[in-house]
Design an enzyme around this catalytic site. Structure first.
Site, PDB file in Angstrom:
ATOM      1  N   ASP A   1       2.734   7.871  -0.781  1.00 39.87           N
ATOM      2  CA  ASP A   1       2.550   7.472  -2.181  1.00 39.87           C
ATOM      3  C   ASP A   1       2.128   8.639  -3.063  1.00 39.87           C
ATOM      4  OD1 ASP A   1       3.115   4.761  -2.232  1.00 39.87           O
ATOM      5  OD2 ASP A   1       1.128   4.235  -1.459  1.00 39.87           O
TER       6      ASP A   1
ATOM      7  N   TYR B   1      -2.304   9.362  10.533  1.00 36.23           N
ATOM      8  CA  TYR B   1      -2.892   9.681   9.239  1.00 36.23           C
ATOM      9  C   TYR B   1      -4.362  10.022   9.431  1.00 36.23           C
ATOM     10  CZ  TYR B   1       1.032   7.651   6.563  1.00 36.23           C
ATOM     11  OH  TYR B   1       2.257   7.385   6.012  1.00 36.23           O
TER      12      TYR B   1
ATOM     13  N   ARG C   1      -4.868   2.904   3.562  1.00 32.66           N
ATOM     14  CA  ARG C   1      -5.811   2.862   2.445  1.00 32.66           C
ATOM     15  C   ARG C   1      -6.551   1.530   2.379  1.00 32.66           C
ATOM     16  NH1 ARG C   1      -2.130   4.419  -2.487  1.00 32.66           N
ATOM     17  NH2 ARG C   1      -4.000   3.702  -3.586  1.00 32.66           N
TER      18      ARG C   1
ATOM     19  N   ARG D   1       6.942   7.623   4.011  1.00 35.10           N
ATOM     20  CA  ARG D   1       7.121   7.680   2.559  1.00 35.10           C
ATOM     21  C   ARG D   1       5.750   7.625   1.919  1.00 35.10           C
ATOM     22  NH1 ARG D   1      11.477   2.862   1.711  1.00 35.10           N
ATOM     23  NH2 ARG D   1      12.644   3.201   3.609  1.00 35.10           N
TER      24      ARG D   1
END
Lengths: 254, 254
Positions: B52, B111, B198, B50
């Protein structure tokens, strides 16, 4: 008066081209406006190449003359501050001698053309690559391209608007390579005719799709006739990547 | 009913995130609307991750169930036609078994985080990388990152909105490498906490700038306290790049 060489990066999507135009935004006008904001002067920007509307640059080299006492680093920072939010950035800035000229001293130019070879529409690469949905044979494209290397009359690959005195140019190299779904064409010459890279890539793409046999690129060159051109590839896949000078203003870091 | 696995690429800039939201555009709503336009049905899109607002995907894996008789290729083409001009593309589409689930069958996620390490504002990479003007020491960043590998309580690197049942996750790998002016962080795990990548990247950047010693990342992890977090890197540098399944719906071409 101090002459400053600039290394410019820009996203050409929203500009009518590098060169100043009466009624449309240009890279030249944007940089000259930023220079005016910084110095109060109206210098003219001279660039190694005159890219068309939609064409991008990773390292366009240009120069301008400034009277005001300012060092290269501060000029770069101030130009970048005033260029925002336009997608033009000064990557480097150096003082050069007054007889160094971004256009006339330049002895080599290199372009890269990016083809996204896939069916799906582009997202992150939109306006940054040419979408070709048909599978491309990059080996055939590379082979066909080699006929273009050397000194030739490139009339077939020249825009009718081209202002060059002669259609004869010497292409130093051209390569076609695949990186996953991307097919990249890299080419270098002392100088290019208007639309030459896009016209060469358009014909090579026809070879890659199997619509032209490999030998037809050589035949099109030989024809010296714009009517022999198969296709002019769109501007948004083209990147100006390098300008070469005997007195290199931006020597690579050691 | 046929279950279709989708490989999605998207530019997350203009979306409030992958998941459907009441009042803002989302990837889920866009794909579900396209599916409705194609089939007249209202399937729910389930995705491996999911992401952002602002986060991009090069290959997000998702699935939806369709009653209508349509093959995978035609579904992909029709979804892409209806997704335009939104920057979302279906790169691949395959029929999968009814018990295969894009989220619950997923055993690995990867990622990539892109940092543009330069002073000049971004042009072509705008909204596609995090601009860090201070010179980054990528070797120190890589060294510091290795303390995060393994099974840990990642409370420090977890958003207060995180809905995960436990803050304990196992990070399989994380690497920091420089490619010219870009510093790329790659990381993989079975799953991540909300904002984990992040938050890790934000702290590693502090190490790269020299504001944090290498060992402080390990200390921040050890603290198990959100207050120990140095910095949360912005969403627009983050890319979802891979989802791994025991029953791989998109096996690599041989």
């Amino acid at each position: 008066m101090t002459r400053f060489a600039l290394m410019l990066e820009f996203d050409g999507t929203q500009f009518a081209g590098l060169q100043r135009q009466a009624t449309a935004p240009s890279i030249q006008a944007a940089v000259e406006e930023a220079a005016f904001a910084v110095t109060g002067e109206r210098p003219t920007l001279h660039a190694a190449g005159r890219t068309d509307a939609g064409v991008h640059a990773l390292a366009m080299i240009a120069h301008l003359d400034i009277q005001k006492n300012i060092d290269a680093f501060r000029l770069m920072e101030a130009l970048n501050a005033h260029l925002r939010p336009q997608p033009i950035a000064v990557l480097d800035c150096r003082v050069v001698s007054g007889d160094w000229h971004a256009r006339f001293s330049c002895v080599g130019r290199a372009y890269e053309y990016r083809i996204a070879n896939r069916r799906a529409p582009l997202t992150l690469d939109r306006e940054r690559a040419w979408l070709v949905p048909q599978p491309l044979d990059e080996t055939a494209m590379h082979e066909a391209a080699q006929a273009l290397v050397g000194r030739h009359d490139f009339t077939t690959f020249r825009s009718v608007q081209c202002q060059s005195a002669s259609p004869v140019k010497t292409l130093d190299c051209i390569s076609v390579r695949r990186y996953g779904a991307h097919v990249i064409v890299e080419t270098a010459a002392r100088s290019f005719l208007h639309h030459q890279v896009r016209s060469m890539v358009g014909c090579l793409a026809l070879v890659g799709m199997g619509r032209w046999p490999v030998g037809r690129v050589a035949a099109a060159l030989e024809a010296r006739d714009r009517q022999a051109l198969g296709h002019n590839a769109p501007a948004h896949g083209l990147y100006f990547v390098r300008a070469v000078y005997p007195d290199e203003p931006f020597p690579p870091a050691t």
